[in-house]
Motif scaffolding. Structure first.
Motif, PDB file in Angstrom:
ATOM      1  N   ARG B  62       0.828  -1.211   0.000  1.00  0.00           N
ATOM      2  CA  ARG B  62       0.000   0.000   0.000  1.00  0.00           C
ATOM      3  C   ARG B  62       0.862   1.262   0.000  1.00  0.00           C
ATOM      4  NH1 ARG B  62      -4.065  -2.364   4.544  1.00  0.00           N
ATOM      5  NH2 ARG B  62      -5.566  -3.403   3.150  1.00  0.00           N
ATOM      6  N   VAL B  63       1.888   1.268   0.820  1.00  0.00           N
ATOM      7  CA  VAL B  63       2.670   2.501   0.909  1.00  0.00           C
ATOM      8  C   VAL B  63       3.531   2.679  -0.346  1.00  0.00           C
ATOM      9  CG1 VAL B  63       4.666   1.630   2.220  1.00  0.00           C
ATOM     10  CG2 VAL B  63       3.950   3.975   2.525  1.00  0.00           C
ATOM     11  N   THR B  64       4.038   1.592  -0.894  1.00  0.00           N
ATOM     12  CA  THR B  64       4.836   1.691  -2.125  1.00  0.00           C
ATOM     13  C   THR B  64       3.976   2.159  -3.292  1.00  0.00           C
ATOM     14  OG1 THR B  64       6.109  -0.186  -1.306  1.00  0.00           O
ATOM     15  CG2 THR B  64       6.501   0.463  -3.574  1.00  0.00           C
ATOM     16  N   ALA B  65       2.787   1.582  -3.392  1.00  0.00           N
ATOM     17  CA  ALA B  65       1.888   1.986  -4.477  1.00  0.00           C
ATOM     18  C   ALA B  65       1.535   3.464  -4.341  1.00  0.00           C
ATOM     19  CB  ALA B  65       0.632   1.124  -4.455  1.00  0.00           C
ATOM     20  N   SER B  66       1.314   3.913  -3.096  1.00  0.00           N
ATOM     21  CA  SER B  66       0.979   5.321  -2.877  1.00  0.00           C
ATOM     22  C   SER B  66       2.105   6.223  -3.358  1.00  0.00           C
ATOM     23  CB  SER B  66       0.756   5.595  -1.389  1.00  0.00           C
ATOM     24  OG  SER B  66      -0.223   4.739  -0.888  1.00  0.00           O
ATOM     25  N   ILE B  67       3.327   5.859  -2.973  1.00  0.00           N
ATOM     26  CA  ILE B  67       4.460   6.699  -3.340  1.00  0.00           C
ATOM     27  C   ILE B  67       4.655   6.696  -4.856  1.00  0.00           C
ATOM     28  CG2 ILE B  67       6.964   6.930  -3.143  1.00  0.00           C
ATOM     29  CD1 ILE B  67       6.661   5.969  -0.238  1.00  0.00           C
ATOM     30  N   ALA B  68       4.482   5.530  -5.460  1.00  0.00           N
ATOM     31  CA  ALA B  68       4.623   5.452  -6.920  1.00  0.00           C
ATOM     32  C   ALA B  68       3.569   6.328  -7.600  1.00  0.00           C
ATOM     33  CB  ALA B  68       4.492   4.003  -7.375  1.00  0.00           C
ATOM     34  N   LEU B  69       2.335   6.233  -7.102  1.00  0.00           N
ATOM     35  CA  LEU B  69       1.258   7.044  -7.680  1.00  0.00           C
ATOM     36  C   LEU B  69       1.568   8.534  -7.531  1.00  0.00           C
ATOM     37  CD1 LEU B  69      -1.568   7.076  -8.925  1.00  0.00           C
ATOM     38  CD2 LEU B  69      -2.533   6.953  -6.620  1.00  0.00           C
ATOM     39  N   ALA B  70       2.063   8.904  -6.347  1.00  0.00           N
ATOM     40  CA  ALA B  70       2.404  10.304  -6.107  1.00  0.00           C
ATOM     41  C   ALA B  70       3.519  10.757  -7.052  1.00  0.00           C
ATOM     42  CB  ALA B  70       2.834  10.499  -4.656  1.00  0.00           C
ATOM     43  N   LEU B  71       4.517   9.903  -7.243  1.00  0.00           N
ATOM     44  CA  LEU B  71       5.647  10.259  -8.108  1.00  0.00           C
ATOM     45  C   LEU B  71       5.204  10.516  -9.539  1.00  0.00           C
ATOM     46  CD1 LEU B  71       8.577   7.897  -7.064  1.00  0.00           C
ATOM     47  CD2 LEU B  71       8.564  10.393  -7.013  1.00  0.00           C
ATOM     48  N   VAL B  72       4.440   9.573 -10.099  1.00  0.00           N
ATOM     49  CA  VAL B  72       4.111   9.712 -11.518  1.00  0.00           C
ATOM     50  C   VAL B  72       3.155  10.870 -11.779  1.00  0.00           C
ATOM     51  CG1 VAL B  72       4.531   7.283 -12.030  1.00  0.00           C
ATOM     52  CG2 VAL B  72       2.203   8.041 -11.500  1.00  0.00           C
ATOM     53  N   THR B  73       2.492  11.361 -10.740  1.00  0.00           N
ATOM     54  CA  THR B  73       1.622  12.518 -10.973  1.00  0.00           C
ATOM     55  C   THR B  73       2.318  13.825 -10.594  1.00  0.00           C
ATOM     56  OG1 THR B  73       0.651  12.039  -8.808  1.00  0.00           O
ATOM     57  CG2 THR B  73      -0.589  11.333 -10.738  1.00  0.00           C
ATOM     58  N   LYS B 121      -7.244   3.738   0.590  1.00  0.00           N
ATOM     59  CA  LYS B 121      -6.056   3.922   1.440  1.00  0.00           C
ATOM     60  C   LYS B 121      -4.884   4.443   0.611  1.00  0.00           C
ATOM     61  CE  LYS B 121      -7.544   0.246   4.531  1.00  0.00           C
ATOM     62  NZ  LYS B 121      -8.922   0.295   3.952  1.00  0.00           N
ATOM     63  N   ILE B 122      -4.729   3.831  -0.562  1.00  0.00           N
ATOM     64  CA  ILE B 122      -3.599   4.219  -1.413  1.00  0.00           C
ATOM     65  C   ILE B 122      -3.734   5.658  -1.893  1.00  0.00           C
ATOM     66  CG2 ILE B 122      -2.535   3.773  -3.676  1.00  0.00           C
ATOM     67  CD1 ILE B 122      -3.039   0.770  -3.104  1.00  0.00           C
ATOM     68  N   THR B 123      -4.935   6.032  -2.313  1.00  0.00           N
ATOM     69  CA  THR B 123      -5.089   7.397  -2.821  1.00  0.00           C
ATOM     70  C   THR B 123      -4.898   8.426  -1.701  1.00  0.00           C
ATOM     71  OG1 THR B 123      -7.459   6.997  -2.676  1.00  0.00           O
ATOM     72  CG2 THR B 123      -6.501   7.017  -4.877  1.00  0.00           C
ATOM     73  N   LEU B 124      -5.334   8.097  -0.508  1.00  0.00           N
ATOM     74  CA  LEU B 124      -5.170   9.052   0.590  1.00  0.00           C
ATOM     75  C   LEU B 124      -3.685   9.285   0.890  1.00  0.00           C
ATOM     76  CD1 LEU B 124      -6.554  10.789   2.776  1.00  0.00           C
ATOM     77  CD2 LEU B 124      -6.246   8.859   4.343  1.00  0.00           C
ATOM     78  N   VAL B 125      -2.945   8.209   1.035  1.00  0.00           N
ATOM     79  CA  VAL B 125      -1.513   8.355   1.316  1.00  0.00           C
ATOM     80  C   VAL B 125      -0.818   9.032   0.129  1.00  0.00           C
ATOM     81  CG1 VAL B 125       0.634   7.133   1.832  1.00  0.00           C
ATOM     82  CG2 VAL B 125      -1.511   6.368   2.866  1.00  0.00           C
ATOM     83  N   ALA B 126      -1.220   8.652  -1.089  1.00  0.00           N
ATOM     84  CA  ALA B 126      -0.623   9.244  -2.283  1.00  0.00           C
ATOM     85  C   ALA B 126      -0.836  10.754  -2.300  1.00  0.00           C
ATOM     86  CB  ALA B 126      -1.211   8.608  -3.543  1.00  0.00           C
ATOM     87  N   LEU B 127      -2.004  11.188  -1.885  1.00  0.00           N
ATOM     88  CA  LEU B 127      -2.306  12.619  -1.896  1.00  0.00           C
ATOM     89  C   LEU B 127      -1.320  13.398  -1.033  1.00  0.00           C
ATOM     90  CD1 LEU B 127      -4.362  14.799  -2.818  1.00  0.00           C
ATOM     91  CD2 LEU B 127      -5.581  14.402  -0.677  1.00  0.00           C
ATOM     92  N   ILE B 128      -0.999  12.816   0.127  1.00  0.00           N
ATOM     93  CA  ILE B 128      -0.081  13.495   1.040  1.00  0.00           C
ATOM     94  C   ILE B 128       1.325  13.571   0.456  1.00  0.00           C
ATOM     95  CG2 ILE B 128       1.070  13.195   3.261  1.00  0.00           C
ATOM     96  CD1 ILE B 128      -1.791  12.081   4.136  1.00  0.00           C
ATOM     97  N   VAL B 129       1.793  12.456  -0.064  1.00  0.00           N
ATOM     98  CA  VAL B 129       3.132  12.427  -0.659  1.00  0.00           C
ATOM     99  C   VAL B 129       3.158  13.305  -1.910  1.00  0.00           C
ATOM    100  CG1 VAL B 129       4.947  10.930  -1.540  1.00  0.00           C
ATOM    101  CG2 VAL B 129       3.436  10.113   0.257  1.00  0.00           C
ATOM    102  N   PHE B 130       2.049  13.287  -2.645  1.00  0.00           N
ATOM    103  CA  PHE B 130       1.927  14.097  -3.852  1.00  0.00           C
ATOM    104  C   PHE B 130       2.241  15.563  -3.566  1.00  0.00           C
ATOM    105  CE2 PHE B 130      -0.814  17.026  -6.190  1.00  0.00           C
ATOM    106  CZ  PHE B 130      -0.529  16.712  -7.499  1.00  0.00           C
TER     107      PHE B 130
END
Ligand SMILES: Nc1ncnc2c1ncn2[C@@H]1O[C@H](COP(=O)(O)OP(=O)(O)O)[C@@H](O)[C@H]1O
Ligand SMILES: [Mg+2]
Lengths: 259, 248
Positions: B62-73, B121-130
């Motif tokens: 979950r956390v890796t996917a979030s960070i990856a999602l944040a990175l590519v956006t 969960k992934i989108t929420l964490v991704a938003l923060i890292v984003f």
């Protein structure tokens, strides 16, 4: 003289920068100058007089506000392939090795990999940089960095070389060594060359034509011919010393001596 | 030689931490703070049985996917905003107004929109890292020296070359820094998110063992969380060393 290297003409050129607020700053005012094919030219003048601006115009990075700048009779186009410019802080990419920096122009121009390999090796060898090919700019001395910048421009096989105070931050020994190398390259490749400097000695040693600029907005206040450039042992000749005195006199007369 | 010293100090630091923990647990004398020996004991026991593994792997995913999602956006957007300064007038207030909002408050909204599964969960964490990565990338991209742009332009570079040879490498080390900085928050938010509507993940494991009063096991979960953070942190450093060799 190389029949292929270009002649450069600047007619009644003025350049103004629009400021982020209102109004504009005039950097160059009504500048005219002409260079024959294969000539070397030095631009000297107080800081802020628009020398860098003029170089940007010649490189096609800036458009004239008024007037014209032509290369071989044609208005300057951006990205003219045969023009190379060396910027004041060398413009090297900190994240690229000596090799990658030297190859950058060729990579951007999408040359075949083999050709890039060949050209870059040859140029690095010529400038004594082979051993540093995998070093990053921050691991080099000022003189070495300047050599890489020269290597990168030469890789493009230019016929017009523009340089902005290339040697000003080097120690005296390195500077003379590089001036010497530049002179040889200029003679060998028969380039047309425009060099911005704030050193009287450098202008007299490297410029067949010397243009002296007023304080900003820069105008040409004097133009000297200096045909001895490139002669054997020019630095210790009468002619060279007479030229430096002449430049100094003109700067004094126009109260530009504080450069 | 240097490596040996570094290694030595890491061992020393670990020793100090364990001894402090031991002393603290003796002083507090509560089942809520077991000694490191019994906490580590239960960690290894659960790890050996494999009952911690699925929780660890799901959280890691979950956390890796979030960070990856944040990175590519965030990276492309940050580079673009940094390059096109004309957009500042709109982009600055947009970021300025939304950046300080604690994104965790959107957990219920995300669960309503994206369901109770991994996606919310992934989108929420991704938003923060984003946000972290966006602001860093943007800042760095816009402060690039114009001379450097001129220098590649004079070599014939078009927009794509400017992104590839100047903007991206210029921001890359800062992206790694912001990833490291946001990692702590990312895992913390993941923990909160995993306490709702799931039955797998270290956050769930922690809350579940806590509600049963199984403190030993709960500490195994805490150690698992720590290892997750530490591993990702080290991974980022390894990637940075490989991808940014000039910063050494
Ligand atoms: N991008 C810019 N925006 C506004 N003014 C500028 C810009 N670049 C240069 N100038 C101004 O133009 C004048 C000439 O600058 P420049 O060509 O760099 O002079 P020099 O190279 O002779 O020191 C200076 O007054 C400088 O402040
Ligand atoms: Mg200048």
């Amino acid at each position: 003289m190389n029949p292929l290297s270009p002649k450069v003409e600047v007619n009644n050129l003025s350049v103004s920068y629009r400021n982020s607020g209102q109004g504009s700053v005039e950097a160059l005012s009504n500048v005219s100058l002409g260079l024959k094919k294969g000539e070397s030219c030095a631009l000297i003048g107080p800081s802020g007089c628009g020398k860098t601006t003029l170089l940007y115009v010649l490189a096609g990075l800036l458009k004239p506000t008024i007037g014209q700048a032509n290369i071989d009779g044609q208005p300057i186009r951006p990205k003219r392939k045969e023009t190379a410019i060396i910027l004041q802080d060398y413009g090297l990419m900190p994240w690229k090795t000596v090799w990658e920096n030297t190859a950058l122009g060729l990579v951007i121009r999408k040359l075949p990999e083999k050709d890039i390999e060949k050209r870059v090796s040859r140029i690095l060898a010529k400038l004594g940089l082979e051993k540093l090919r995998n070093s990053y700019p921050h691991q080099l001395s000022g003189g070495q960095r300047q050599r890489v910048a020269i290597a990168r421009s030469l890789a493009l096989e230019p016929d017009l070389l523009l340089m902005d105070e290339p040697f000003s931050s080097l120690d005296a020994l390195t500077r003379e060594e590089l001036q010497e190398d530049l002179l040889h390259l200029w003679q060998e490749k028969e380039l047309t060359m425009v060099l911005v400097t704030h050193s009287i000695e450098e202008a007299a040693y490297l410029g067949q034509r010397i243009f002296i600029f007023s304080k900003g907005p820069g105008r040409v206040v004097a133009e000297l011919r200096n045909s001895g450039v490139g002669k054997e042992d020019y630095r210790s000749s009468e002619e060279y010393h007479a030229r430096t005195d002449e430049i100094r006199q003109i700067l004094l007369k126009h109260r530009l001596q504080s450069i | 030689m240097n490596r040996w010293y570094t290694g030595f100090y890491y061992v020393l630091a670990l020793g100090i931490l364990l001894i402090s923990w031991e002393l603290l647990s003796l002083w507090v004398n509560s089942i809520a703070l077991p000694s490191p020996r019994s906490a580590l004991g239960s960690f290894f026991e659960l790890a050996a049985k494999g009952s911690l593994r699925s929780h660890f792997l799901v959280s890691a995913y979950r956390v890796t996917a979030s960070i990856a999602l944040a990175l590519v956006t965030a990276v492309p957007l940050g580079l673009f905003l940094g390059r096109v300064k004309a957009l500042d007038r709109l982009a600055v207030p947009l970021i300025f107004l939304t950046y300080p909002i604690p994104k965790i408050v959107f957990l219920p909204v995300f669960m309503a929109l994206f369901g109770l599964g991994d996606l919310s969960k992934i989108t929420l964490v991704a938003l923060i890292v984003f946000y972290q990565i966006l602001v860093t990338t943007w800042d760095e991209a816009r402060s690039i020296n114009q001379q450097m742009i001129y220098s590649v332009t004079s070599l014939g570079a078009g927009e794509r070359d400017i992104y590839r040879h100047v903007l991206f490498p210029a921001v890359l080390p800062k992206i790694f820094t912001s990833m490291r900085i946001s990692l702590g928050t990312a895992i913390a938010v993941l923990f909160i998110a995993e306490t709702y509507a799931t039955n797998v993940g270290l956050g769930y494991f922690l809350i579940e063992t806590w509600s049963r009063g199984a403190y030993d096991q709960m500490y195994a979960g805490i150690i698992g969380m720590g290892i997750l953070g530490f591993t990702l942190y080290q991974l980022f450093s390894v990637f940075e060393r490989i991808l940014c060799p000039w910063t050494k």
